[in-house]
Design a protein around this motif. Structure first.
Motif, PDB file in Angstrom:
ATOM      1  N   THR A 284       3.521   2.163   6.900  1.00  0.00           N
ATOM      2  CA  THR A 284       2.576   1.050   6.947  1.00  0.00           C
ATOM      3  C   THR A 284       1.328   1.441   7.741  1.00  0.00           C
ATOM      4  O   THR A 284       0.191   1.184   7.329  1.00  0.00           O
TER       5      THR A 284
ATOM      6  N   HIS B 179      -2.572   2.017   6.214  1.00  0.00           N
ATOM      7  CA  HIS B 179      -3.710   1.293   6.802  1.00  0.00           C
ATOM      8  C   HIS B 179      -4.826   2.274   7.169  1.00  0.00           C
ATOM      9  O   HIS B 179      -6.015   1.991   6.961  1.00  0.00           O
TER      10      HIS B 179
ATOM     11  N   SER C 234      -8.733   2.226   5.741  1.00  0.00           N
ATOM     12  CA  SER C 234      -9.886   2.050   6.624  1.00  0.00           C
ATOM     13  C   SER C 234     -10.862   3.211   6.503  1.00  0.00           C
ATOM     14  O   SER C 234     -12.073   3.031   6.621  1.00  0.00           O
TER      15      SER C 234
END
Length: 467
Positions: A45, A49, A53
């Motif tokens: 996870t 992310h 980004s």
């Protein structure tokens, strides 16, 4: 998986949890999905992310979303909470990332369950996993219609020399080359070496091995790796550069990064780009010597100032250290400091960029080669010393800032100044730039129809589609 349509062959990607490794397999995912093969990208996870980004400047088709996007399914798995210590400038290797690395061992059963589920809707599942994730895929061999392929995220040059030593130097090599070759001493931390050894018992069940490299760049070393002293029935595919081969379309959302606008105003080949990747932390003293060298050189530059990645990928926008008082004011108009993440590929491909001062990570090396930009080599750890050797002594597309045998010495501002001047404003720099441009043209030809890279990708896809 019940709502997924049946597929003949499916590819599963399992990257290691470091940005460079993640980035490579994301490129490879897009390359393979272009052959109309479904791809499942499995990571944590936290690191999914991170990818989102950092790729915010890419088109929607390239972004890792939760849903099926462009034939790629992104899966995120949780890992236990771990403590991420701050980077330690006294360690060249990023030992502060070790807790994040070790958290991956908890992914073994979730990965096995997910691959087993995916296998119910396909004739064959080809699992491509980073060599550093070998432990986590050990149960895949029990799935009847699944097979594994090791992805080696480092250069073929480094892979060969490490295997050659490990195998007890099974055949002679040119003594002159051996005299130039950097040693392995200090390239890895003891903890990371143990982590690698932990993977070894689970290596050997794979069908073949993939490299993000090209025979145009590393043909000699790929041939060595194919020799019977290293290989029995395992196949090797050098399908890179993945970043070029997948023809990723980059569209900047909104305004271009200010550094690109600044570059537009500079003469061709006049700017040196300075960046040391996602895992480098300088001491305050070395940081200030680098700043002084950039200032003294009187050459144009873009300097990316950022902290090393943390295990939880925090701190991306932080700077490495305080700049010398008045530095930015004194270099205004000639130099630009970028704090945090920068559009590296676009900077390297810009006509204004004439050189790259780099840690010689494999992603950065390949991106610079593709752009035809010569490299000022300053290796820090892992494969980087031998990548630097490849750049300066084999391909001859760079100049040395810091050699590995003197890695613990402070690199003075005088050395930084000298290398920048030579690379940007001398006949020597022009010679290596010409060779870099010639190599870039050869690599780009390799992805066209009938080129080396295209043949390798076609061969791999044909193999996993075999009856």
């Amino acid at each position: 998986m019940s709502n997924q349509p049946p597929a003949d062959v499916v590819v599963v990607m399992i990257p290691f949890v470091a940005h460079g490794h993640l980035n490579q397999l994301l490129h490879l995912s897009r390359l393979i999905s272009a052959y109309n093969i479904p791809v499942h990208f499995i990571t944590t996870t936290t690191h999914l992310h991170q990818l989102r980004s950092r790729l915010h400047q890419y088109s929607n088709a390239a972004l890792p979303n939760n849903n099926n996007n462009n034939n790629i399914n992104f899966h995120q798995l949780p890992t236990p909470t771990f403590t991420s210590p701050p980077p330690n400038p006294s360690n060249r290797f990023p030992t502060h990332l070790q807790p994040a690395f070790e958290s991956t061992i908890h992914l073994r059963h979730p990965i096995a369950d997910l691959v087993a589920s995916i296998s119910t809707t396909a004739r064959r599942v080809a699992v491509i996993h980073d060599v550093l994730m070998s432990y986590t895929v050990q149960d895949v061999k029990t799935i009847p219609n699944a097979e594994t392929y090791i992805f080696n995220p480092l250069s073929a040059c480094d892979a060969f020399w490490r295997k050659w030593e490990l195998k007890g130097r099974p055949f002679p090599m040119d003594p002159d080359v051996l005299n130039l070759l950097p040693s392995e001493d200090g390239t890895l931390s003891p903890e990371f070496t143990e982590f690698m050894i932990f993977q070894y018992p689970h290596v050997g069940f794979h069908v073949g091995e993939l490299f993000d490299s090209s025979r145009v760049i590393e043909g000699e070393y790929i041939k060595y790796l194919e020799r019977e002293e290293f290989n029995d029935t395992k196949k090797i595919w050098a399908m890179g550069p993945f970043s070029l081969a997948d023809k990723l379309v980059v569209t900047v959302l909104g305004n271009r990064h200010n550094c690109l606008q600044w570059l537009d105003l500079q003469p061709p080949n006049s700017v040196i780009y300075v960046s040391f990747g996602t895992t480098t932390t300088f001491s305050d003293r070395q940081f200030k010597e680098l700043a002084a060298g950039l200032e003294r050189s009187q050459q144009r530059f873009i300097w990316v100032v950022r902290s090393s990645d943390m295990g939880d990928v925090s701190g991306d926008e932080a700077k490495m250290s305080d700049l010398p008082v008045g530095f930015e004011e004194r270099v205004e108009g000639r130099g630009l400091v970028v704090r945090g993440w920068a559009p590296q590929v676009e900077i390297l491909e810009h006509v204004g960029t004439g050189g790259f001062m780099s840690h010689c990570g494999w992603n950065s090396t390949m991106e610079s080669i593709l752009a035809g930009v010569p490299i000022a080599t300053w290796p820090m750890h892992s494969d980087q010393p031998r990548n630097a050797f490849l750049i300066t002594d084999v391909l001859r597309v760079g100049l040395v800032v810091s050699d590995w045998e003197h890695r613990d010495d402070l690199v003075s501002s005088l050395v930084v100044e000298d290398v920048i001047r030579r690379l940007i404003d001398s006949s020597e720099g022009e010679r290596v730039r010409k060779k870099a441009v010639e190599l870039a043209e050869a690599v780009r030809r390799s992805v066209s129809e009938g080129g080396e890279c295209r043949k390798e990708a076609d061969s791999f896809v044909s193999y996993i589609n075999r009856e």
